[in-house]
Design an enzyme around this catalytic site. Structure first.
Site, PDB file in Angstrom:
ATOM      1  N   ARG A 144       1.739   0.670  10.457  1.00 12.67           N
ATOM      2  CA  ARG A 144       1.288   1.099   9.139  1.00 12.67           C
ATOM      3  C   ARG A 144       2.497   1.090   8.195  1.00 12.67           C
ATOM      4  NH1 ARG A 144      -3.293   3.683   7.859  1.00 12.67           N
ATOM      5  NH2 ARG A 144      -3.685   3.998  10.079  1.00 12.67           N
ATOM      6  N   GLU A 150      -7.310  -1.788  14.865  1.00 13.90           N
ATOM      7  CA  GLU A 150      -7.890  -2.701  13.884  1.00 13.90           C
ATOM      8  C   GLU A 150      -6.904  -3.814  13.530  1.00 13.90           C
ATOM      9  OE1 GLU A 150      -8.954  -0.785  10.225  1.00 13.90           O
ATOM     10  OE2 GLU A 150      -8.903  -2.686   9.126  1.00 13.90           O
ATOM     11  N   ARG A 207       0.841  -1.197   0.000  1.00 15.89           N
ATOM     12  CA  ARG A 207       0.000   0.000   0.000  1.00 15.89           C
ATOM     13  C   ARG A 207       0.878   1.249   0.000  1.00 15.89           C
ATOM     14  NH1 ARG A 207      -5.088  -1.841   3.863  1.00 15.89           N
ATOM     15  NH2 ARG A 207      -5.356  -3.839   2.779  1.00 15.89           N
ATOM     16  N   ARG A 253       0.080  -7.051  12.302  1.00 17.04           N
ATOM     17  CA  ARG A 253      -0.570  -6.438  13.462  1.00 17.04           C
ATOM     18  C   ARG A 253      -0.838  -7.458  14.567  1.00 17.04           C
ATOM     19  NH1 ARG A 253      -4.605  -1.546  11.413  1.00 17.04           N
ATOM     20  NH2 ARG A 253      -2.936  -0.304  10.468  1.00 17.04           N
ATOM     21  N   SER A 302     -10.814  -6.779   9.256  1.00 20.94           N
ATOM     22  CA  SER A 302     -11.951  -6.051   8.724  1.00 20.94           C
ATOM     23  C   SER A 302     -12.717  -7.020   7.834  1.00 20.94           C
ATOM     24  CB  SER A 302     -11.449  -4.853   7.914  1.00 20.94           C
ATOM     25  OG  SER A 302     -12.510  -4.002   7.576  1.00 20.94           O
TER      26      SER A 302
END
Length: 422
Positions: free
Chosen positions: A275, A347, A260, A389, A350
């Site tokens: 991130r 998070e 990303r 994560r 998802s």
RNA sequence: GGAGGGGUGCCGGAGUGGUCGAACGGGCCGGUCUCGAAAACCGGUGUACCCUUGCGGGUACCGUGGGUUCGAAUCCCACCCCCUCCGCCA
């Protein structure tokens, strides 16, 4: 992508749904364009019909050796009308496609309306936050102190937002992935898949990442996109397919790196490996019968929760608000794991039901056993879980006073029976 | 990188200018037969869209986009993708 006929029949509901996502009303503009397109189409088809009739007559006349000059003259006049109509038809089709492909999915009933994550609803919690008799550290403090998490070397190689794991931490990451895959394939019926990580534009269009979110993706010089999630590949597996009803549900799981660009995330979560431009994730994707997608959504979320529960991690389940949901989703649950070092929930998964939104873009259908024709399938995706994560969560929740980290029981077999790191 | 071949319906695969939405085979659905099943045999089986209250009528689609022609799956141009062989290579 939307069904024009549905918009035609339910323009108010359509605009209301968009309105809940803070998108201005579109129905009037779309239906105006649609009406013009249909009027043109009707006129075009009449001209084509006449042309086809005359052409047949010409063929018949010529085969008898007769004279067809009069007919040829008449059809000659039709020609420009047909060409003109065809050109307009192409224009309308393209305009409608551009308009429709840029609009987000309709939120399901019951999804809270709001601008951002502050409007998300907490549905439930599981487990309890661990108690510490010392001040818990953040994951990067733990990892760097152990000498197993190296941001400096990663930066030397690739710049910011990359990390390099070594030794037991690298192995812990591999153990987490193997554990997750074993549970999803062995107990929950997902088929393990090892997919391409570079895809073409039409694939990115299918899941809704293109055309609107190109800046979030990495792109190679030959026009490939690096997948931002395995959802993109696993979902597009059924692109342009007509499945048998018995093939549904189709459940796939893949462990892949995700890439990303994190455009627009400058200054957010800059410390640690929360991130990154590249991270690993175990992704679940289900392709279902339209009547089954809501139940499958609950099931998939439960599959992801099972991983957290077996790892002994405390988490909460959030129902995302309209402002926090992804473009293609109609309903999304986020699982947020408790991170004691950060003193907050973050998070870690998802899970989204996309309804037929992606299926329409991909033209992914199934053939009902009863009745004629084909119907669009429904698609769902969920992280099961984000491995990077999860590693963070394990480090922060299982940290010990001496700077080491305990290994959760379910992972010990994957680490040769080791009970602690460091 | 060099040379060549090819993209047709759920699948395989014919089809080189009109009667082709498309032979044939497989699959699938229904039927006959059977206690039941298999086999065999018979029949059926595209998608999308437009017009119409309805009955029904029509258009488009043979990788994509253009073009030639009265008429294109079939001819021409461009592009995309796939495959084979050689070379290179984890």
């Amino acid at each position: 992508m939307y069904d024009l006929r549905w918009i035609r029949d339910n323009p108010d509901a359509f605009d209301a749904g968009l309105g809940r996502r803070d998108v201005a009303p579109q129905a009037a503009a779309i239906l105006k364009l649609d009406a013009e397109a249909r009027a043109n189409r009707t006129a075009l088809q009449e001209a084509q019909n006449r042309r086809n009739e005359l052409s047949k007559q010409i063929g018949a006349a010529k085969s008898k050796g007769g004279d067809a000059d009069g007919l040829i003259a008449e059809v000659g006049e039709l020609k420009s009308r047909v060409q003109d109509g065809e050109e307009k038809e192409r224009g309308f089709t393209q305009s409608l496609r551009e308009l429709l492909s840029g609009l987000p999915n309709q939120p399901e009933d019951g999804v809270p309306v709001g601008a951002d994550e502050d409007a998300n609803q907490e549905l439930r919690q599981h487990g309890e936050a661990p108690a510490f008799d010392f001040a818990p550290k953040q994951h990067f403090e733990i990892g760097e102190a152990l000498g197993l998490m190296d941001f400096d070397t990663a930066a030397k190689l690739s710049g910011s937002r990359f990390v390099l794991l070594r030794g037991e931490l690298a192995r812990l990451e591999r153990a987490l992935a193997a554990f997750m895959l074993d549970v999803h394939t062995g107990e929950f019926g997902y088929t393990e898949t090892s997919p391409p990580l570079l895809v073409r534009a039409h694939t990115a269009f299918g899941t809704g990442n293109l055309p609107k979110f190109e800046e979030d993706l990495f792109k190679t010089e030959d026009g490939f996109y690096l997948i931002p999630t395995a959802e993109m590949v696993l979902t597009n597996v059924v692109r342009e397919n007509v499945l048998a009803e018995d093939d549904l549900p189709l459940r796939q799981v893949a462990y892949t790196p995700c890439f990303r660009s994190e455009a627009g995330a400058a200054g957010k979560d800059t410390r640690g490996m929360l991130r990154q431009h590249q991270f690993n994730k175990v992704e679940l994707v289900s392709i279902t019968h339209p009547d089954e997608s809501m139940a499958e959504h609950e099931r998939m979320t439960e599959c992801a929760e099972q991983i957290l529960q077996r790892l002994g991690l405390h988490y909460r389940v959030m129902l995302l608000s309209t402002g926090d949901m992804g473009f293609a989703a109609q309903k999304t649950y986020d699982l947020e794991a408790w991170l004691p070092g950060q003193d907050s929930y973050r998070e870690i998964s998802s899970c989204s039901n996309c309804g037929d939104f992606q299926a329409r873009r991909m033209e992914a259908r199934y053939k009902p056993k009863q009745g004629k024709g084909t119907r669009f399938v429904h698609t769902l995706n969920g992280s099961g879980l984000a491995v990077g994560r999860t590693l963070i969560a394990v480090l922060e929740n299982y940290q010990l006073a001496d700077g080491g980290v305990a290994v959760p029981a379910v992972l010990q077999p994957y680490l040769g029976g080791q009970t602690r790191i460091g």
